[in-house]
Design a protein around this motif. Structure first.
Motif, PDB file in Angstrom:
ATOM      1  N   HIS A 147       0.825  -1.228  -0.124  1.00 15.24           N
ATOM      2  CA  HIS A 147      -0.180   0.000  -0.056  1.00 15.24           C
ATOM      3  C   HIS A 147       0.875   1.235   0.006  1.00 15.24           C
ATOM      4  CE1 HIS A 147      -3.229  -2.826   0.825  1.00 15.24           C
ATOM      5  NE2 HIS A 147      -2.800  -3.078   1.843  1.00 15.24           N
ATOM      6  N   GLY A 148       1.856   1.157  -0.872  1.00 16.30           N
ATOM      7  CA  GLY A 148       2.839   2.261  -0.802  1.00 16.30           C
ATOM      8  C   GLY A 148       2.320   3.735  -0.930  1.00 16.30           C
ATOM      9  N   THR A 149       1.927   4.384   0.099  1.00 19.11           N
ATOM     10  CA  THR A 149       1.699   5.776   0.049  1.00 19.11           C
ATOM     11  C   THR A 149       1.919   6.481   1.532  1.00 19.11           C
ATOM     12  OG1 THR A 149      -0.297   7.209  -0.461  1.00 19.11           O
ATOM     13  CG2 THR A 149      -0.803   5.399   1.028  1.00 19.11           C
ATOM     14  N   GLY A 150       2.415   7.679   1.494  1.00 22.43           N
ATOM     15  CA  GLY A 150       2.729   8.603   2.654  1.00 22.43           C
ATOM     16  C   GLY A 150       3.934   7.748   3.332  1.00 22.43           C
ATOM     17  N   ILE A 151       4.857   7.194   2.642  1.00 21.11           N
ATOM     18  CA  ILE A 151       6.056   6.649   3.183  1.00 21.11           C
ATOM     19  C   ILE A 151       7.273   7.726   3.116  1.00 21.11           C
ATOM     20  CG2 ILE A 151       7.719   4.918   2.787  1.00 21.11           C
ATOM     21  CD1 ILE A 151       5.291   3.126   2.130  1.00 21.11           C
ATOM     22  N   VAL A 152       8.027   7.652   4.070  1.00 19.97           N
ATOM     23  CA  VAL A 152       9.174   8.690   4.056  1.00 19.97           C
ATOM     24  C   VAL A 152      10.506   7.874   4.624  1.00 19.97           C
ATOM     25  CG1 VAL A 152      10.421  10.635   5.035  1.00 19.97           C
ATOM     26  CG2 VAL A 152       7.898  10.735   4.359  1.00 19.97           C
ATOM     27  N   ILE A 153      11.326   7.781   3.592  1.00 24.14           N
ATOM     28  CA  ILE A 153      12.752   7.040   3.925  1.00 24.14           C
ATOM     29  C   ILE A 153      13.903   7.957   3.935  1.00 24.14           C
ATOM     30  CG2 ILE A 153      14.058   5.085   3.410  1.00 24.14           C
ATOM     31  CD1 ILE A 153      11.952   3.582   2.958  1.00 24.14           C
ATOM     32  N   GLY A 154      14.504   8.406   4.827  1.00 24.12           N
ATOM     33  CA  GLY A 154      15.518   9.469   4.990  1.00 24.12           C
ATOM     34  C   GLY A 154      16.631   8.969   4.439  1.00 24.12           C
ATOM     35  N   GLU A 155      17.539  10.198   4.131  1.00 24.82           N
ATOM     36  CA  GLU A 155      18.772   9.761   3.198  1.00 24.82           C
ATOM     37  C   GLU A 155      19.874   9.067   3.830  1.00 24.82           C
ATOM     38  OE1 GLU A 155      21.145  13.474   3.196  1.00 24.82           O
ATOM     39  OE2 GLU A 155      22.346  12.794   1.685  1.00 24.82           O
ATOM     40  N   THR A 156      19.777   8.859   5.122  1.00 25.29           N
ATOM     41  CA  THR A 156      20.934   8.016   5.796  1.00 25.29           C
ATOM     42  C   THR A 156      20.291   6.704   6.444  1.00 25.29           C
ATOM     43  OG1 THR A 156      20.746   9.166   7.996  1.00 25.29           O
ATOM     44  CG2 THR A 156      22.306  10.030   6.253  1.00 25.29           C
ATOM     45  N   SER A 157      19.223   6.395   6.061  1.00 24.11           N
ATOM     46  CA  SER A 157      18.648   5.337   6.475  1.00 24.11           C
ATOM     47  C   SER A 157      19.295   4.071   6.130  1.00 24.11           C
ATOM     48  CB  SER A 157      17.182   5.114   5.992  1.00 24.11           C
ATOM     49  OG  SER A 157      16.357   6.031   6.342  1.00 24.11           O
ATOM     50  N   VAL A 169       4.815   4.840   6.857  1.00 18.69           N
ATOM     51  CA  VAL A 169       5.889   4.495   7.755  1.00 18.69           C
ATOM     52  C   VAL A 169       6.817   5.605   7.348  1.00 18.69           C
ATOM     53  CG1 VAL A 169       7.871   3.153   8.103  1.00 18.69           C
ATOM     54  CG2 VAL A 169       5.587   1.949   7.765  1.00 18.69           C
ATOM     55  N   THR A 170       7.352   6.268   8.566  1.00 16.07           N
ATOM     56  CA  THR A 170       8.648   7.214   8.533  1.00 16.07           C
ATOM     57  C   THR A 170       9.680   6.792   9.124  1.00 16.07           C
ATOM     58  OG1 THR A 170       6.961   9.003   8.622  1.00 16.07           O
ATOM     59  CG2 THR A 170       9.024   9.769   9.245  1.00 16.07           C
ATOM     60  N   LEU A 171      10.904   6.902   8.444  1.00 17.60           N
ATOM     61  CA  LEU A 171      12.118   6.500   8.833  1.00 17.60           C
ATOM     62  C   LEU A 171      12.756   7.921   8.911  1.00 17.60           C
ATOM     63  CD1 LEU A 171      13.154   3.232   7.168  1.00 17.60           C
ATOM     64  CD2 LEU A 171      11.880   3.622   9.331  1.00 17.60           C
ATOM     65  N   GLY A 172      12.516   8.645   9.902  1.00 21.06           N
ATOM     66  CA  GLY A 172      13.295  10.023   9.781  1.00 21.06           C
ATOM     67  C   GLY A 172      14.215  10.391  11.155  1.00 21.06           C
ATOM     68  N   GLY A 173      14.630  11.593  10.844  1.00 20.83           N
ATOM     69  CA  GLY A 173      15.397  12.441  11.883  1.00 20.83           C
ATOM     70  C   GLY A 173      14.940  12.693  13.038  1.00 20.83           C
ATOM     71  N   ILE A 174      15.617  12.668  14.131  1.00 22.71           N
ATOM     72  CA  ILE A 174      14.869  12.981  15.518  1.00 22.71           C
ATOM     73  C   ILE A 174      14.894  14.429  15.626  1.00 22.71           C
ATOM     74  CG2 ILE A 174      17.017  12.973  16.853  1.00 22.71           C
ATOM     75  CD1 ILE A 174      14.779  11.292  18.664  1.00 22.71           C
ATOM     76  N   SER A 175      16.058  15.081  14.963  1.00 23.33           N
ATOM     77  CA  SER A 175      15.904  16.654  15.134  1.00 23.33           C
ATOM     78  C   SER A 175      16.347  17.122  13.498  1.00 23.33           C
ATOM     79  CB  SER A 175      16.835  17.252  16.098  1.00 23.33           C
ATOM     80  OG  SER A 175      18.161  17.046  15.949  1.00 23.33           O
ATOM     81  N   THR A 183      25.848  13.625   9.132  1.00 22.60           N
ATOM     82  CA  THR A 183      25.865  12.707  10.077  1.00 22.60           C
ATOM     83  C   THR A 183      24.828  11.758   9.825  1.00 22.60           C
ATOM     84  OG1 THR A 183      24.157  13.942  11.341  1.00 22.60           O
ATOM     85  CG2 THR A 183      26.568  14.359  12.023  1.00 22.60           C
ATOM     86  N   LYS A 184      24.958  10.669  10.418  1.00 26.09           N
ATOM     87  CA  LYS A 184      23.671   9.759  10.206  1.00 26.09           C
ATOM     88  C   LYS A 184      22.778  10.068  11.034  1.00 26.09           C
ATOM     89  CE  LYS A 184      22.795   4.802   9.988  1.00 26.09           C
ATOM     90  NZ  LYS A 184      21.125   4.797  10.413  1.00 26.09           N
ATOM     91  N   ARG A 185      21.650  10.242  10.306  1.00 26.27           N
ATOM     92  CA  ARG A 185      20.326  11.017  10.787  1.00 26.27           C
ATOM     93  C   ARG A 185      19.160  10.154  10.938  1.00 26.27           C
ATOM     94  NH1 ARG A 185      21.982  13.947   6.819  1.00 26.27           N
ATOM     95  NH2 ARG A 185      20.011  14.093   5.483  1.00 26.27           N
ATOM     96  N   HIS A 186      19.088   8.868  10.289  1.00 28.66           N
ATOM     97  CA  HIS A 186      18.066   8.357  10.060  1.00 28.66           C
ATOM     98  C   HIS A 186      18.195   6.865  10.523  1.00 28.66           C
ATOM     99  CE1 HIS A 186      18.100  11.452   6.999  1.00 28.66           C
ATOM    100  NE2 HIS A 186      16.764  11.748   7.573  1.00 28.66           N
ATOM    101  N   PRO A 187      17.349   6.174  10.884  1.00 26.79           N
ATOM    102  CA  PRO A 187      17.472   4.916  11.530  1.00 26.79           C
ATOM    103  C   PRO A 187      18.047   3.572  10.605  1.00 26.79           C
ATOM    104  CG  PRO A 187      15.213   5.181  11.538  1.00 26.79           C
ATOM    105  CD  PRO A 187      15.961   6.237  10.639  1.00 26.79           C
TER     106      PRO A 187
END
Ligand code: OAS
Length: 245
Positions: A147-157, A169-175, A183-187
């Motif tokens: 159901h690909g919609t509204g998903i964010v996967i950040g640069e350093t995931s 689902v969001t794999l994001g930065g905490i700040s 720096t590594k910002r994503h999980p």
């Protein structure tokens, strides 16, 4: 006033579309081979990328491997989704598969040192599917997005193999601050993890241990050991209606 060649957005859109077609359809490959090279060289030269021809040659040489990896993704989609009826349906109709395809193509260019074109490619597919995967993210084999919609996967995931994610689902930065750029910002998500709808996982130090299941709607800012089940408790009350309410 500085002028920006924003009409390249259209060129990048057609380039990306035809690249996708030619990756999976031999007839299209024959029809578009020359076109793709020409458009690629036009785009990168307008974006002041040096050694366009050399980059294209290297990128082209990677396409058969990218196709093999995408075929494994397609199998992951087909074998995980009870709603699918055939492998062909995945290639033809799954937005998650379309998104991972453009991600794998854009990631290869990103790794070859091209930056703006891969971002234009990911914005093209983001616009169509609502799936926003930064080309810099690292994603292992057999990745499945349902159901690909509204998903964010950040640069350093960093995502391992056989990972499954659902809508929102969001794999994001905490700040978010410009000085965190290098720096590594994503999980990091280890192998065989399943992340259900609307889970938000934030932070570059966060590791979701292998084989874990992350339930819907959770908000995670700390690491999770291997083989965990993480759920979000909410209280839902159900009672008979009184006076119509
Ligand atoms: C996905 C996400 O965390 O985005 C925030 C910001 N663009 C960054 O890359 O850190």
């Amino acid at each position: 006033m500085k002028s920006y060649n924003v009409c390249l957005k259209d060129t990048a859109k057609t380039f990306t579309k035809r690249l996708f077609y030619s990756l999976f359809d031999c007839e299209q490959e024959k029809a578009h081979g020359k076109y793709l090279e020409k458009k690629f060289l036009k785009i990168v030269s307008k974006l002041d990328v040096e050694n366009g021809e050399e980059i294209w040659k290297k990128f082209k040489a990677e396409l058969p491997e990218i196709r093999k990896t995408l075929d494994l993704d397609a199998i992951a989609f087909e074998s995980n989704d009870p709603a699918s009826h055939s492998l062909e349906e995945i290639y033809m109709a799954y937005p998650g598969f379309h998104a991972i395809s453009i991600y794998r193509l854009s990631h290869a260019l990103y790794e070859l040192g091209v930056h703006i074109l891969p971002r234009m490619m990911s914005e093209y597919i983001h616009g169509i599917t609502g799936v926003d995967i930064h080309p810099g993210a690292t994603i292992g084999k057999s990745f499945y997005i349902d159901h690909g919609t509204g998903i964010v996967i950040g640069e350093t995931s960093i995502i391992g193999e056989n990972v499954k994610i659902y809508q929102g689902v969001t794999l994001g930065g905490i700040s978010v601050s410009k000085n965190l750029a290098s720096t590594k910002r994503h999980p990091t998500i280890e192998d065989n993890v399943c992340i259900y709808a609307n889970a938000t996982i934030l932070g570059g130090d966060i590791v979701i241990g292998a084989n874990s299941i992350i339930g819907a709607n959770v908000w995670i800012t700390e690491s999770v050991p291997e083989n965990s089940l993480v759920t979000y408790q909410t209280e839902i009350k159900i009672r008979p209606k009184k006076n119509g309410i």
